[in-house]
Design a protein around this motif. Sequence first.
Motif, short mmCIF file in Angstrom:
data_model
loop_
_atom_site.label_atom_id
_atom_site.label_comp_id
_atom_site.label_asym_id
_atom_site.label_seq_id
_atom_site.Cartn_x
_atom_site.Cartn_y
_atom_site.Cartn_z
N ASN A 177 -4.20 6.53 2.69
CA ASN A 177 -2.89 6.14 2.15
C ASN A 177 -1.77 6.46 3.13
O ASN A 177 -0.83 5.67 3.30
N LEU A 232 -1.91 3.93 5.97
CA LEU A 232 -1.37 2.65 5.52
C LEU A 232 0.15 2.66 5.53
O LEU A 232 0.79 1.66 5.87
N THR A 233 0.72 3.80 5.16
CA THR A 233 2.18 3.89 5.11
C THR A 233 2.78 4.03 6.50
O THR A 233 3.71 3.32 6.88
N GLU A 284 -6.43 -1.30 1.42
CA GLU A 284 -5.35 -1.21 0.44
C GLU A 284 -5.76 -1.85 -0.88
O GLU A 284 -5.50 -1.31 -1.96
N SER A 315 -6.15 0.12 -4.43
CA SER A 315 -5.35 -0.29 -5.59
C SER A 315 -6.24 -0.63 -6.78
O SER A 315 -5.88 -0.36 -7.93
N ARG A 342 7.83 4.57 -5.57
CA ARG A 342 6.70 4.20 -4.73
C ARG A 342 7.18 3.40 -3.52
O ARG A 342 8.22 2.75 -3.54
N GLU A 343 6.39 3.45 -2.45
CA GLU A 343 6.73 2.75 -1.22
C GLU A 343 6.15 1.34 -1.24
O GLU A 343 5.21 1.03 -1.97
N THR A 391 4.04 -1.72 -0.28
CA THR A 391 2.68 -1.81 0.25
C THR A 391 2.62 -2.84 1.37
O THR A 391 3.57 -3.60 1.61
N GLU A 417 2.80 -6.47 0.14
CA GLU A 417 4.16 -6.84 -0.23
C GLU A 417 5.02 -7.10 1.00
O GLU A 417 5.97 -7.89 0.94
#
Length: 750
Positions: free
Chosen positions: A311, A314-315, A346, A350, A371-372, A374, A377
């Motif tokens: 995670n 990914l961020t 991801e 999810s 939340r950040e 994704t 998105e």
Amino acid sequence: MGKDRKSKRQLIRDEKRAKKRGREVNDETERDAKRQRHAEDDHTEAAGDYIPLEDGETNGANYEIDLDGNNARPAAGPIDGFEREFFGMLADEEQEYFRRADELLELNDFPTAEERNIFLQNVYNEAKGKELKLASSQSCSRLMERLILLSNTRQKKRLFGAFAGHFISMVTHRFAGHCCEKLFLQSAPVVTQELGGVVVDEPEAEAENGTEKAEDEADCATKLSMEDLFLATLDELEEHLSFLLSDRYGSHALRVLLVVLSGRPLDQVSTKSLLQSRKKEYITVEGASALGHDSISKLRAVPPSFTMAINKILTDSTANLDPTALRVLAKHPTGNPALQLLLELEFSLSSKSKKETKKKDGEKEVELQNREVTLVERLIPGAPASFSDATSPASEFVNSMLYDPIGSRLLEALIAHCPGKIFKGLQANFFGPRIQSLLRNDIASYAAIQVLNRLSKEDLADAVEKSVPEMASFIEKGRFNVVKTLFERCNVRKATDSIPSLLQALSAACGGDWKTIVPKLCALNEPPKKAEEPKEKSFQQDAVPKNQAALLSHGCQVVTTLLAIPRQPAKAMQASLLALKPDQLLAMATSSHPTANVLIKALSTPSQNPNFHKVLVASLRPHVLALATSQHGNGVLNAIITTPSKGEGITVPFHLKENIMSQLEEHETELRETWLGRNAWRTWRGDLWSHRRHDWVRWAKETDPAEARISMTPKPRLQGGKDGDVAKGKPGFGGVKKEKQVVTGVAVSS
């Protein structure tokens, strides 16, 4: 003493080696000087219109690539805020020793396993303190990979300790990067073992000359768990994740780390295609398989810290990239596979989170606010609602990726793994209305095939109805994978009403009759085409002939797919095979592996025509010697003996097998002269045929189903009763007194 002197040839070889080493030292000195000059210069920040993406052979230099991907210029200063380290070079004696050790390990020419272990221990001792030099050496990095394959858990942890603090320079190095990838892959099963409480106690290496030495960082690493070592490695790479996504060598190491952290199988074809290129050298060593783990082919259990690490990756990796930069990365040859893997992870994470217990409405609102954003998105903002607007960023992204040779691969991953609501939006706005034109396109057809794999029965029937008029274009352009997918999905989704129309369109495109399908798809009537120079460049470049081997393989896959679909498709393929001339059947059996596989599949497929297998084998019978001595025909000939003589839908009369065996016996001398001939003779049990014919007959009939073998078993004639009385156990008919009788070589109990 004379034997210890070097010959003239050896002296010349040593002189050449010394000159080569001198040139390498001079080159390394020049590179170090250039690095120092770059480090001392004043660095200017990159303009907002450029992102750093390394591509091609840059010899350590960084390049800034225009967002449109057209221009590239050298970037000043160290790469991504760090400068690659130079770990030094091995001495001539050390390099010669390690080269020789690599040759010995590759040859594996050791008298006993004990001597091999002693040799390995000596190499490990000699490599202590030189791990970084070995991994970054062009000639010795292969030895480091082989040592990693043969290392136990303690030695792997020691290598983590030796590489600690230098991982960013190691993973971005041309040769050391491969060593890091191998270390990560080989250490992944250890994490699962330690998580399950399995700790292997391995003896420490004996101190040299009986003297104890102070523990260094590498020795201290052996006391840590493999989970901690992986997390420490991620800490080193954390601030450079965005750069590693597109680095030519670092991207592969980052992908390997992501696969290890996710617990995915390590040896699947789909995983390997994301981890390495086709040109990657495969390094192996004898004995490494015995030290392997079965868990590499299965899903592995990973600790919760690994999920948190994914995670965070990914961020962090995409936090500094705006949508435009992500679009450039999606079309980058090195960044695209990494982006695919991030997107798949991801979606998998999810889906797991959705299975957890639902929270209250108030907690959900707070979570949505905090939340950040994704990755999906960022790529398709506002999807699926934004798909209806043709000018939205999401629609522009899909349209730009659809016809791009590299970007379409990311679109395939998006279609295959996205949630149902996003897929429905893609189907309704992009693929559904123009599925037939997308399937015709050389690039967009792959994304459209992924759509076909997810369509429901009703949507699939609609797609087939639109695609049937384009069947002639599919065959002409070589879109055999599209034809195969249409038939497969109709069979899986039970859309039986669509299969006849597809089959009729296929036969019309191949010549108007079932008999012309196999010759067309297997290229039996066409001579090998020579590559012609393209006259004019077209948008799809259809004028350029495709790889004939790939087209032949895809065409044969269509035939085998239709053979597996019962009723009309299988009947059509079998009729087409029976219509072939004996010379064409021989060409299919001996020319290539895909065509030979069609015949092997046909021999194992049930048929409504009771004479299909008989006629097929009878057509091949005159060419027994050619089949036996052919690389591909050998497999077809061996498949005949395994085909039952009596079975449901599969029948090869036993006298045909005896006839073939008789021909093999006539050419026994010629068969024994080649390896393929000996293989056919051994498979057909030629020696058993020559010396114990009745045993060969019994063995050959064992390939038949059990019920057929029982029905063919001769029954003894008994006096004073009928066969039905024997089963009842009446006296005088073999029911009371048991004895064995041998009738025609078969022992039966009466």
